[in-house]
Design an enzyme around this catalytic site. Sequence first.
Site, short mmCIF file in Angstrom:
data_model
loop_
_atom_site.label_atom_id
_atom_site.label_comp_id
_atom_site.label_asym_id
_atom_site.label_seq_id
_atom_site.Cartn_x
_atom_site.Cartn_y
_atom_site.Cartn_z
N ASN A 65 -4.91 6.33 -0.34
CA ASN A 65 -4.29 6.57 0.97
C ASN A 65 -3.57 7.90 1.01
OD1 ASN A 65 -5.19 4.13 1.88
ND2 ASN A 65 -3.22 3.09 1.77
N GLU B 29 -6.81 -0.59 -6.41
CA GLU B 29 -5.85 0.26 -7.12
C GLU B 29 -4.90 -0.66 -7.87
OE1 GLU B 29 -5.47 4.39 -4.55
OE2 GLU B 29 -4.03 2.80 -4.16
N HIS C 67 -3.51 -3.27 -5.22
CA HIS C 67 -3.69 -2.76 -3.87
C HIS C 67 -5.15 -2.86 -3.46
CE1 HIS C 67 -3.71 0.85 -0.96
NE2 HIS C 67 -3.56 -0.28 -0.32
N SER D 195 0.83 -1.20 0.00
CA SER D 195 0.00 0.00 0.00
C SER D 195 0.87 1.25 0.00
CB SER D 195 -0.90 0.00 1.23
OG SER D 195 -0.11 -0.10 2.39
#
Length: 687
Positions: free
Chosen positions: A483, A445, A433, A412
């Site tokens: 994120n 992702e 991800h 991540s």
Amino acid sequence: MTAINAVTDLSQDGEVAVLTLNSPPVNALSLTVREGLFEGFKQALASSAKAVVVICDGRTFIAGADVSNLADMLKDPSIEDIQKLMDGADRPVVAAIHGTALGGGLEIALCAHFRVAVPSARLGLPEVNLGLLPGAGGTQRLPRVLGPQKALEMITSGKPIRAAEALELGLVDELVAEDGLRAGALSFVRKALAGGRPLVRLRDRDDKVAPFRGKPELFETFRQATAKNFRGQVAPDWIVECVEAAVEKPFDEGLALEKQRFFQAAMSPQSAARRYYFFAERSAQKIPDVPAETAAREVKSVGVIGAGTMGGGIAMNFANIGVPVTIIEMKPEALEHGLSVIRGNYERSRGARPEETEKRMSLLKGSLDMADLKDCDLVIEAVFENLEVKKQVFQKLDQACKPGAILASNTSYLNLNEIAAATGRPQDVIGLHFFSPAQVMPLLEIVRGDKTSPEALATAVDLAKRIRKTIVISRVGPGFIANRVAMPRLTEINSFLLEGLPPARVDKVLYEFGFPMGPFAMLDLVGLDVIADPPGHQTIRGRMAEAGRRGQKGGGGFYDYDESRNPRPSPAADKIIEDFRIASGAAIKEVTDEEILERSLYLEVNEGAKVLEEGIAMRASDIDVALINGYGWPVDRGGPMYYADQIGLDKVVAKLKEFELKYGPQYKPAPRLERLAAEGKKLTGKS
Ligand code: T1G
């Protein structure tokens, strides 16, 4: 065969007129399509044909109005003009349905006297997903077939039903062979003609609604039961109102109410945001330098390294679609534990049937030996987030996996290019991800390394669609898209606490904006011990974790929790916050709710602009798709980039500058944001 226009043909099959529509990709009701249908029905009904079948070429029956151009619905002929012709028909009209009959498509089909469908067809009124309600009689005709309860469920959920269920409910009159729709429809209509089957005009039917007349309880109960689910949305309430009118009022009055509410909904900012999102989600799957025809490799078996929460959740995605998964762990206990957690997840999932659980579990094979991955077409690594560890895993994968296998990392945060360089086949290395819990969260992702090949990307996109994830493509950069963009807002909560703002107040502001929960409640859910404090930079969250307050999973967090995990204010947490604030010498500040909201959201907008500038995301709308699906951004607001465009980038930049002076450099506007604002442009489009 007569061409009515570029997209419509009228042909004669014996005594039956067949009106065929062919307007790729989904036969949406553009002006040309409406002209074709209107003229086609007129000619068919003026001819000597004894019946009319309406059918579509291509992948689907009409999938609804043309969402890319709703304003075009105002031009004549309208859908209603076509429906009037159908309602006025003196001979059988049959809709022959394959693919999806959605929205205006189903509403047209509801004006046929009969509907036949192939078994794979689905029928629905998904307008609510676009912040709309059905605008061509759907709220009036569907209850007259299904009764109000089922109609309410179908229209407010927007979920299509399968042909078999439609048959059972009387929405479809007959199922015909999968590859024989036209022949099946013709044979149905000939039987109807031969048997003198009475024509059913749904607007005249009363039997399904009459029993509920004068009984408002049904609607009141439905409103109450769904209130929480539809929080903040305008369309569902109007749908209930219209369905109630279908029960209580004459058809034309109900129709007039529906029309009024439809236009109100269509003008709402919510609907604009949701329509924007509809196309954003679709464009996020497109990679300009990877043409749509790039061959995806076949993925028939998958390997997952790591049977922890993440690895287990990832494996479930594949077992759910019937793909066998080999899960690798280092120790037998870890493997056993991981598999039992997966079993537990299946057993607890809603509507779980034991045989389904067994079927899925039988697709999952555990192993302690990477050599068992030799036949896998794709392997996803989900081990501890540490670059050296991951590099070692990839070196081993490079040895163990067959040529052409795709090697994916669920990192991540780490640099995928460095991970890829640990192998002799960086072109086959990609990031996948997943968000936790991976079997539930919709976002995936797909991370594109500098050397990732177009085939590997095409394979990942194809696979992500198969497991029904919402896709966003990211380049390599710390935190990728979701994120990274969410992080500044979550970091800033430390400042909020230092300014003396109670967590519950901050959470309330963001909840009321439309997030499913505020940042403090979210951290409590995720766990306060999940992220370590950066070296030399203590946070209140870190202090809480040290004090044993790890969130909902143990000791409470910013809130205390009862056994049912209901939050309540926590004096113990408040004391930790207060002690920290006093020790740091921070002064209490007056901050308005508006400022809490602006500071939270504009930090994300600003980070999004940086992600765009750096080329990590291809488009602003991809960032919106990522935040909506990864961080619960309310789709009714369209995502941070779209939202900022609606506010006006000049206003956003002015506020950021004000906050920079007042609260610190974290608010410094990103150059791209300043530039776009100065040029009067938008993040998501031209101007
Ligand atoms: N209008 C315009 N374009 C549409 C469209 C639509 N309704 N539906 C799909 N497309 C485009 C889409 O952007 C994509 O384009 C391509 O078609 C293939 O779609 C009066 C007001 C039909 C189940 O909400 O649910 O009727 O990216 O990639 O996975 O009451 O599309 O290739 O350029 O999604 O096979 C109600 C929306 C409208 C249906 C096919 N109808 N569509 O799924 O392909 S409102 C909907 C879908 C209405 C009336 C009102 C799905 C699909 P491109 P795709 P798919």
